[in-house]
Write an enzyme that holds these catalytic residues in place. Sequence first.
Site, short mmCIF file in Angstrom:
data_model
loop_
_atom_site.label_atom_id
_atom_site.label_comp_id
_atom_site.label_asym_id
_atom_site.label_seq_id
_atom_site.Cartn_x
_atom_site.Cartn_y
_atom_site.Cartn_z
CE LYS A 10 -47.57 -8.84 29.77
NZ LYS A 10 -46.37 -7.99 29.64
CE1 TYR A 50 -42.34 -11.81 29.40
CE2 TYR A 50 -43.12 -12.57 31.53
CZ TYR A 50 -43.35 -11.96 30.31
OH TYR A 50 -44.61 -11.51 29.99
NE ARG A 86 -45.07 -7.72 18.16
CZ ARG A 86 -44.47 -7.72 19.35
NH1 ARG A 86 -44.76 -8.66 20.25
NH2 ARG A 86 -43.58 -6.82 19.66
CG ASN A 113 -47.43 -4.58 28.82
OD1 ASN A 113 -47.64 -5.63 29.43
ND2 ASN A 113 -46.56 -4.48 27.83
CG HIS A 116 -46.74 -12.13 26.20
ND1 HIS A 116 -45.49 -11.60 26.10
CD2 HIS A 116 -46.73 -13.27 25.44
CE1 HIS A 116 -44.75 -12.38 25.32
NE2 HIS A 116 -45.48 -13.40 24.92
CD GLU A 127 -43.84 -16.24 23.86
OE1 GLU A 127 -42.84 -15.50 23.87
OE2 GLU A 127 -44.97 -15.86 23.48
P1 CMP Z 1 -44.05 -8.52 27.03
O1 CMP Z 1 -44.35 -8.34 25.58
O2 CMP Z 1 -44.90 -9.44 27.82
O3 CMP Z 1 -42.54 -9.04 27.18
C1 CMP Z 1 -41.57 -8.42 27.96
C2 CMP Z 1 -42.17 -7.48 28.95
O4 CMP Z 1 -41.27 -6.71 29.72
C3 CMP Z 1 -42.98 -6.45 28.22
O5 CMP Z 1 -44.15 -7.08 27.73
C4 CMP Z 1 -43.19 -5.39 29.29
O6 CMP Z 1 -44.37 -5.58 30.03
C5 CMP Z 1 -42.04 -5.63 30.25
N1 CMP Z 1 -41.22 -4.45 30.45
C6 CMP Z 1 -41.05 -3.84 31.62
N2 CMP Z 1 -40.23 -2.79 31.48
C7 CMP Z 1 -39.87 -2.73 30.19
C8 CMP Z 1 -39.05 -1.86 29.42
N3 CMP Z 1 -38.41 -0.83 29.95
N4 CMP Z 1 -38.94 -2.12 28.09
C9 CMP Z 1 -39.58 -3.18 27.53
N5 CMP Z 1 -40.36 -4.02 28.22
C10 CMP Z 1 -40.51 -3.80 29.52
#
Ligand code: CMP
Length: 138
Positions: A10, A50, A86, A113, A116, A127
Site C-alpha cells: 500500500k 473496494y 494472511r 496497514n 493487502h 482481485e
Molecule cells: P484490506 O485488507 O486491504 O481491506 C480493507 C481495508 O480497509 C483494510 O485492509 C484496512 O486497511 C482498511 N480499514 C480502514 N479502517 C478499517 C476498520 N476500521 N476496520 C477494518 N478495515 C479498515
Amino acid sequence: ATNRTFTMIKPDAVSNGHIGAILNDITSAGFKIIALKYTHLSKETAGAFYEVHKERPFYADLVSFMSSGPIVAAILEKDNAVEDFRKLIGATNPADAAEGTIRNKYAQSIEANAVHGSDSDENAEIEGNFYFSQLERF
Ligand code: CMP
C-alpha cells in the site's frame, strides 16, 4: 493444494521505502511471484476495487488513502496461499499483528496497514484479474 493469492503493497509502505523488504519477506516465506506491477489507483479505480466495503464507515477514507500514491500489486503462488499469506502479514490492525509479521514491522495504522491480502480463493481470483491480464502472468 498449490494455489494463489493477491497482494498490494500500500501507499504508506511504498513511500516509507519498504517495497524491497516486503518482497523479500514474501519470497523468503516461500511465495512465488506470478505477476508483479508498480502502479497507482485513481479514486475511481480504488473505489471499484473496494466496492465490497462501500457501506462501511471507513470506505471514503480507504479510497482516498489507496489512491494517495503508488502501490505494488502482485499475484503469489504457494501451497495454502490465502491462509499462509494472511499469517505472514498479521492482523488488519498492526496493533494486534503478531511479532515478526509484515504489518507488525511496517504498518502505521489500521488504514495505512502496509499490505493487502485476499481473504478467500474466490477473492484472490477476482482481485488478480482486476490488475493483471493473462499475458502479464508467468
Ligand atoms: P484490506 O485488507 O486491504 O481491506 C480493507 C481495508 O480497509 C483494510 O485492509 C484496512 O486497511 C482498511 N480499514 C480502514 N479502517 C478499517 C476498520 N476500521 N476496520 C477494518 N478495515 C479498515
